[in-house]
Write a protein that holds these residues in place. Structure first.
Motif, PDB file in Angstrom:
ATOM      1  N   SER A   7       1.995   9.650 -15.456  1.00 41.07           N
ATOM      2  CA  SER A   7       0.748   9.017 -15.021  1.00 41.07           C
ATOM      3  C   SER A   7       0.041   8.243 -16.124  1.00 41.07           C
ATOM      4  O   SER A   7      -0.802   7.381 -15.847  1.00 41.07           O
ATOM      5  CB  SER A   7      -0.216  10.073 -14.462  1.00 41.07           C
ATOM      6  OG  SER A   7       0.326  10.669 -13.294  1.00 41.07           O
ATOM      7  N   ARG A  21       2.517   1.630  -3.451  1.00 40.50           N
ATOM      8  CA  ARG A  21       1.576   2.204  -4.413  1.00 40.50           C
ATOM      9  C   ARG A  21       1.464   3.721  -4.230  1.00 40.50           C
ATOM     10  O   ARG A  21       1.493   4.477  -5.210  1.00 40.50           O
ATOM     11  CB  ARG A  21       0.205   1.554  -4.249  1.00 40.50           C
ATOM     12  CG  ARG A  21      -0.822   2.013  -5.307  1.00 40.50           C
ATOM     13  CD  ARG A  21      -2.165   1.320  -5.138  1.00 40.50           C
ATOM     14  NE  ARG A  21      -2.010  -0.125  -5.172  1.00 40.50           N
ATOM     15  CZ  ARG A  21      -2.144  -0.929  -4.111  1.00 40.50           C
ATOM     16  NH1 ARG A  21      -2.439  -0.399  -2.923  1.00 40.50           N
ATOM     17  NH2 ARG A  21      -1.984  -2.228  -4.215  1.00 40.50           N
ATOM     18  N   THR A  22       1.374   4.158  -3.000  1.00 39.83           N
ATOM     19  CA  THR A  22       1.251   5.594  -2.730  1.00 39.83           C
ATOM     20  C   THR A  22       2.462   6.352  -3.253  1.00 39.83           C
ATOM     21  O   THR A  22       2.334   7.388  -3.928  1.00 39.83           O
ATOM     22  CB  THR A  22       1.102   5.845  -1.215  1.00 39.83           C
ATOM     23  OG1 THR A  22      -0.097   5.230  -0.759  1.00 39.83           O
ATOM     24  CG2 THR A  22       1.059   7.335  -0.911  1.00 39.83           C
ATOM     25  N   ARG A  23       3.645   5.838  -2.955  1.00 38.97           N
ATOM     26  CA  ARG A  23       4.872   6.537  -3.367  1.00 38.97           C
ATOM     27  C   ARG A  23       5.058   6.514  -4.884  1.00 38.97           C
ATOM     28  O   ARG A  23       5.469   7.511  -5.487  1.00 38.97           O
ATOM     29  CB  ARG A  23       6.083   5.906  -2.678  1.00 38.97           C
ATOM     30  CG  ARG A  23       6.163   6.170  -1.189  1.00 38.97           C
ATOM     31  CD  ARG A  23       7.604   6.072  -0.751  1.00 38.97           C
ATOM     32  NE  ARG A  23       7.752   6.086   0.692  1.00 38.97           N
ATOM     33  CZ  ARG A  23       8.926   6.181   1.298  1.00 38.97           C
ATOM     34  NH1 ARG A  23      10.039   6.244   0.581  1.00 38.97           N
ATOM     35  NH2 ARG A  23       9.006   6.196   2.612  1.00 38.97           N
ATOM     36  N   SER A  56       0.826  -1.208   0.000  1.00 34.73           N
ATOM     37  CA  SER A  56       0.000   0.000   0.000  1.00 34.73           C
ATOM     38  C   SER A  56       0.861   1.258   0.000  1.00 34.73           C
ATOM     39  O   SER A  56       0.562   2.238  -0.693  1.00 34.73           O
ATOM     40  CB  SER A  56      -0.941   0.010   1.218  1.00 34.73           C
ATOM     41  OG  SER A  56      -0.195  -0.040   2.423  1.00 34.73           O
ATOM     42  N   GLU A  57       1.974   1.240   0.755  1.00 33.87           N
ATOM     43  CA  GLU A  57       2.888   2.374   0.790  1.00 33.87           C
ATOM     44  C   GLU A  57       3.660   2.478  -0.526  1.00 33.87           C
ATOM     45  O   GLU A  57       3.921   3.579  -1.027  1.00 33.87           O
ATOM     46  CB  GLU A  57       3.864   2.243   1.962  1.00 33.87           C
ATOM     47  CG  GLU A  57       4.908   3.353   2.060  1.00 33.87           C
ATOM     48  CD  GLU A  57       4.330   4.726   2.322  1.00 33.87           C
ATOM     49  OE1 GLU A  57       5.048   5.716   2.115  1.00 33.87           O
ATOM     50  OE2 GLU A  57       3.152   4.812   2.722  1.00 33.87           O
ATOM     51  N   GLU A 116       2.747   6.152  -7.261  1.00 32.65           N
ATOM     52  CA  GLU A 116       1.749   6.981  -7.930  1.00 32.65           C
ATOM     53  C   GLU A 116       2.072   8.469  -7.770  1.00 32.65           C
ATOM     54  O   GLU A 116       1.860   9.258  -8.697  1.00 32.65           O
ATOM     55  CB  GLU A 116       0.355   6.662  -7.378  1.00 32.65           C
ATOM     56  CG  GLU A 116      -0.147   5.290  -7.835  1.00 32.65           C
ATOM     57  CD  GLU A 116      -1.513   4.949  -7.277  1.00 32.65           C
ATOM     58  OE1 GLU A 116      -1.990   5.698  -6.368  1.00 32.65           O
ATOM     59  OE2 GLU A 116      -2.112   3.946  -7.701  1.00 32.65           O
ATOM     60  N   ARG A 117       2.606   8.850  -6.611  1.00 31.38           N
ATOM     61  CA  ARG A 117       2.993  10.241  -6.409  1.00 31.38           C
ATOM     62  C   ARG A 117       4.133  10.618  -7.346  1.00 31.38           C
ATOM     63  O   ARG A 117       4.116  11.700  -7.957  1.00 31.38           O
ATOM     64  CB  ARG A 117       3.400  10.467  -4.949  1.00 31.38           C
ATOM     65  CG  ARG A 117       3.770  11.916  -4.651  1.00 31.38           C
ATOM     66  CD  ARG A 117       3.836  12.189  -3.158  1.00 31.38           C
ATOM     67  NE  ARG A 117       4.880  11.409  -2.500  1.00 31.38           N
ATOM     68  CZ  ARG A 117       4.661  10.557  -1.506  1.00 31.38           C
ATOM     69  NH1 ARG A 117       3.439  10.368  -1.035  1.00 31.38           N
ATOM     70  NH2 ARG A 117       5.669   9.902  -0.947  1.00 31.38           N
TER      71      ARG A 117
END
Length: 254
Positions: A132, A119-121, A116-117, A123-124
């Motif tokens: 993107s 994915r967050t990093r 989950s972390e 995508e940012r």
């Protein structure tokens, strides 16, 4: 006045009896971009690999905030590598992995974050570097300039304090080269990392470099601002400048 982050102290390295680094001394200020330039075969990439800890010197040392790399424990070295990133000349993207997975790789292998972390990093970073639209594509489906963006995103996704760039604009046309320089400069100013860049794009790299260091004969023979480099009378520096004929002085830039 800038604080010195990395201090290279009398670094020496030979391969099969051939001296490559003959006592390199260089101070790298925190938060800036230091460009290491020089003729082909002068050991610029070898110097980067010593800073990264990928090579051990025959003598001398590299100090990070006063702490000698050679005196660090295994745990300290591992901690240092976690805040340092390296963008290879050939980008070293994995053709079998998507853009997303290429960028996620250091988060999974170096930091071992939860997915989950990760994915967050990722995508940012995809958003910050205008990637993107391509996370599901493979490197072979991208242009050379886009591949450079992916390589930069991967080098920045761990939020490093130090990023080392080995010829980041190799193989790019002038327009894409300037695009990469601008991207690196903007990223450094935005994220605040310290950059060390080996480059053959001279004097173009001077537009984004805070410090220029000339490696010649295995030593740093000039270190100063970009303006000082442009105005220097050093024969090797002059050979790189527009209007100078490098071959006439026996100097052949990369």
């Amino acid at each position: 006045m800038s604080t010195t982050l990395i201090e290279i102290d009398d670094l020496r390295k030979s391969f099969q009896g051939k001296t490559v680094l003959a006592g390199v001394n260089l101070s790298i200020p925190a938060g800036g971009l230091t460009a290491v330039i020089g003729k082909s075969g002068e050991g610029k990439s070898v110097l980067l690999k010593h800073i990264m800890g990928l090579m051990r010197p025959d003598s001398g040392d590299v100090r990070f905030e006063g702490r000698a790399l050679g005196a660090m424990s295994h745990a300290e070295r591992r901690g240092l590598k976690s805040v340092m990133s390296y963008m290879f000349q050939g980008m070293a993207l994995f053709d079998s992995l998507t853009v997303y997975d290429n960028i996620a790789l250091p988060l999974r292998e170096k930091l071992r974050l939860r997915e989950s972390e990760v994915r967050t990093r990722v995508e940012r970073k995809l958003a910050e570097l205008d990637l993107s639209e391509v996370p599901g594509k493979f490197p072979s489906q991208l242009s050379g300039g886009m591949q450079k963006r992916v390589a930069l995103a991967r080098s920045l996704v761990t939020e490093p304090r130090i990023v080392l760039f080995d010829e980041p604009t190799t193989g790019l046309d002038p327009l894409r080269k300037w695009g990469v320089f601008k991207l690196i400069d903007e990223s450094r100013r935005t994220f605040g990392f310290t950059a060390v860049m080996v480059s053959h794009d001279i004097p173009d790299v001077f537009t984004i470099a805070d410090t220029v260091a000339l490696l010649d004969g295995g030593k740093i023979v000039f270190s100063g601002t970009s303006k000082e480099a442009m105005e220097s009378d050093h024969p090797v520096l002059k050979a790189f400048m527009p209007g100078e004929t490098a071959l006439s002085g026996g100097y052949v830039p990369e």
